[in-house]
Scaffold this motif. Structure first.
Motif, mmCIF file in Angstrom:
data_model
loop_
_atom_site.group_PDB
_atom_site.id
_atom_site.type_symbol
_atom_site.label_atom_id
_atom_site.label_comp_id
_atom_site.label_asym_id
_atom_site.label_seq_id
_atom_site.Cartn_x
_atom_site.Cartn_y
_atom_site.Cartn_z
ATOM 1 N N SER A 1 28.440 -34.442 66.421
ATOM 2 C CA SER A 1 28.016 -34.153 65.201
ATOM 3 C C SER A 1 28.076 -35.757 64.114
ATOM 4 C CB SER A 1 27.712 -33.176 64.624
ATOM 5 O OG SER A 1 27.240 -32.046 65.214
ATOM 6 N N ILE A 2 29.682 -35.189 63.953
ATOM 7 C CA ILE A 2 30.324 -36.325 63.329
ATOM 8 C C ILE A 2 30.626 -37.968 64.042
ATOM 9 C CG2 ILE A 2 32.411 -37.503 62.190
ATOM 10 C CD1 ILE A 2 33.675 -34.357 61.640
ATOM 11 N N TYR A 3 30.585 -37.852 65.313
ATOM 12 C CA TYR A 3 30.275 -39.141 65.883
ATOM 13 C C TYR A 3 29.074 -39.490 65.977
ATOM 14 C CZ TYR A 3 34.705 -38.307 68.824
ATOM 15 O OH TYR A 3 35.959 -37.426 68.460
ATOM 16 N N ASP A 4 28.262 -38.536 65.927
ATOM 17 C CA ASP A 4 26.637 -39.401 66.245
ATOM 18 C C ASP A 4 26.468 -40.378 64.812
ATOM 19 O OD1 ASP A 4 26.056 -38.380 68.464
ATOM 20 O OD2 ASP A 4 24.402 -36.441 67.259
ATOM 21 N N ARG A 5 26.792 -39.728 63.777
ATOM 22 C CA ARG A 5 26.819 -40.058 62.841
ATOM 23 C C ARG A 5 27.551 -41.451 62.344
ATOM 24 N NH1 ARG A 5 25.238 -34.884 61.765
ATOM 25 N NH2 ARG A 5 23.882 -33.837 59.202
ATOM 26 N N LEU A 6 28.642 -41.434 63.067
ATOM 27 C CA LEU A 6 29.502 -42.905 62.925
ATOM 28 C C LEU A 6 28.740 -44.012 63.487
ATOM 29 C CD1 LEU A 6 33.196 -41.699 63.869
ATOM 30 C CD2 LEU A 6 32.354 -42.718 61.864
ATOM 31 N N VAL A 7 27.932 -42.972 65.028
ATOM 32 C CA VAL A 7 27.133 -44.129 64.889
ATOM 33 C C VAL A 7 26.044 -44.465 64.348
ATOM 34 C CG1 VAL A 7 25.638 -44.617 67.302
ATOM 35 C CG2 VAL A 7 27.439 -43.296 67.430
ATOM 36 N N MET A 8 25.054 -43.697 63.935
ATOM 37 C CA MET A 8 24.327 -44.044 63.145
ATOM 38 C C MET A 8 24.572 -45.475 62.388
ATOM 39 S SD MET A 8 22.535 -40.083 62.547
ATOM 40 C CE MET A 8 22.585 -38.858 63.466
ATOM 41 N N LYS A 9 26.318 -45.014 61.297
ATOM 42 C CA LYS A 9 26.778 -45.921 60.739
ATOM 43 C C LYS A 9 27.313 -47.153 61.303
ATOM 44 C CE LYS A 9 28.627 -46.077 55.998
ATOM 45 N NZ LYS A 9 27.704 -45.444 54.851
ATOM 46 N N ALA A 10 27.141 -47.442 62.879
ATOM 47 C CA ALA A 10 27.423 -48.749 62.800
ATOM 48 C C ALA A 10 25.866 -49.445 62.662
ATOM 49 C CB ALA A 10 28.025 -48.837 64.209
ATOM 50 N N LEU A 11 25.055 -48.642 63.134
ATOM 51 C CA LEU A 11 23.730 -49.343 63.747
ATOM 52 C C LEU A 11 23.639 -49.751 61.964
ATOM 53 C CD1 LEU A 11 22.624 -46.382 66.154
ATOM 54 C CD2 LEU A 11 22.714 -49.378 66.802
#
Length: 461
Positions: free
Chosen positions: A146-156
């Motif tokens: 879940s945290i990695y997903d949010r990092l991906v969203m942030k990068a996008l």
């Protein structure tokens, strides 16, 4: 009704039990003091909507994070879209649940890559604490996911803003960033690289090149930022910034057809097919991902003979125990008595369960969730479900322990240098752990036998 049942909220549902809205005691109090009395009015006139909900298999801290994000105190719990209960803020308030929620907020509040990288080290500290407290490793992996997903969203989001600011470009059509492999299954631990792909809607005629160029630039920028955060790009190129992993839905369908029709001729197509059967939406259009996966599974199941090369892949490696039930030690040039728990244990379980799930058209990606779905369909016995889930949990827990041990041994390691935890040393295991390890490898062999019988018509010897 609230008074009779001693509850402070009621979920309003349609005829199929799907949530339409929520009425809380606060809604009623506001209605009672309003200029127009509500006592004889239908509840749909003053219920709160849209209603935010969680699935029955969501983790408690994920529900708490959603409440914090949406500013609500109640969440309907749904299974197959039907309401089965309600979870409240008071149900979830505990110190143990706060840390993941705080980390999620820190990711969302971060403004720079340096701030995000700092969050990653706090994630490592949180994992250490969860491990010490004995929290199930599958739950730890889902928290990390879940945290990695949010990092991906942030990068996008950062990449989209850059393209808008620098080139006056915005997404020309809907798209979806998907996680593959262990990320797609929500089973990655501290050491993980980027396994991802990007799907975008079929562009209008004449705009194909322009649309493709936008998503190529978006993926390159996002993947570069994730690498700077400690998530290196996949060494095999299975990353969305690779043009081969960044296509329209129409082009992806053509690619699937090529893979599935040539599973026997090209062994790499087996690996590609397995990877994309784990595809999970991280950001963007849910509808695109659903269609994407539906087409892949339909192509495989159109001819059940196509499952045979996938099954043979499950049998390439074998668990490291011999016919006398002794451990087979890795011959890696060292004197250490080590066994490979990843390739010869976890990967076999995951792949065996995956082909069984593909055969039954099961759409979930997590290995434990797939086992549960298979047992519910009668595709495997309840006993095998429990044995395989235990073996998977035990091996995954050993792998996490090896990663944490490596960090403790060398506190100067960077995020990129976190050990993989692929091997465990038998000399560092207790007698009971060695016994459990042998039992886990027996389950691995049992799953291989099942796959061999079911898809190849013969036992795995």
């Amino acid at each position: 009704m609230m008074s009779e049942n001693h509850v402070s909220s009621i979920i309003v549902v349609d005829e199929k039990g799907r949530p339409l809205g929520i009425v809380t005691d606060a809604d009623l109090r506001r209605g009672l003091v309003s200029a127009e009395p509500i006592i004889d009015k239908p509840v749909d006139l003053f219920m709160s909507r849209p209603v935010f909900k969680v699935s029955g298999d969501a983790l408690c801290w994920e529900a708490l994070a959603l409440m914090a994000e949406k500013g609500v105190k109640y969440l309907p719990v749904v299974v197959e879209e039907k309401v089965v209960g309600v979870v409240t803020l008071w149900d979830l308030t505990s110190a143990q649940l706060q840390t993941p929620v705080i980390l999620v907020r820190e990711v969302e509040d971060a403004q720079t890559l340096e701030e995000l990288r700092g969050v990653m080290w706090r994630v490592v500290d949180a994992v250490k604490a969860m491990y010490r407290e004995g929290i199930n490793v599958v739950h730890v992996a889902k928290m990390l996911s879940s945290i990695y997903d949010r990092l991906v969203m942030k990068a996008l989001h950062i990449a989209e803003d850059e393209l808008s600011r620098e080139l006056s470009m915005s997404p020309p059509v809907k798209y979806a960033w998907i996680a593959l492999g262990s990320e797609g299954r929500r089973e990655q631990l501290l050491k993980t690289d980027q396994d991802s792909a990007l799907i975008f809607e079929d562009p209008p005629s004449g705009s194909e090149e322009e649309v493709s160029e936008y998503f190529k630039q978006l993926a390159v920028r996002a993947a570069t930022k994730l690498a700077q955060l400690g998530f290196p790009k996949c060494p095999h190129g299975f990353t969305a910034d690779n043009p081969l992993w960044n296509k329209s839905l129409r082009d992806w369908t053509s690619t699937f057809e090529d893979w599935v029709l040539k599973l026997n001729a090209k062994p790499e197509n087996v690996m590609f097919t397995y990877m994309f059967s784990d595809a999970r939406l991280v950001y963007g259009s849910h509808k695109l991902v659903e269609e994407f996966k539906k087409r892949l599974i339909a192509l495989i199941n159109k001819d059940k003979r196509r499952l045979a090369p996938l099954a043979r892949n499950v049998l390439v490696e074998s668990p490291p125990i011999d016919f006398l039930k002794r451990f087979v030690i890795e011959r890696d040039g060292t004197k250490e008595r080590r066994v490979d728990i990843k390739v010869r244990g976890l990967t076999i379980i995951m792949t065996a369960v995956k082909i069984l799930a593909i055969d039954r058209g099961i759409n979930v990606t997590n290995t434990i969730d797939r086992l549960r779905a298979l047992a519910n369909l009668g595709a495997i016995s309840q006993d095998l479900e429990k044995e395989a889930a235990y073996a998977f949990n035990f091996l995954l827990g050993l792998r996490l322990r090896e990663q944490l041990r490596g960090l403790e041994m060398d506190k100067k390691l960077s995020l990129e240098e976190i050990p993989s935890g692929r091997y465990v040393s038998l000399t560092e295991l207790s007698k009971h752990e060695r016994t459990f390890l042998k039992e886990a490898f027996k389950v691995v062999r049992k799953l291989q036998d099942l796959v061999a019988y079911r898809f190849l018509g013969s036992p795995f010897l």
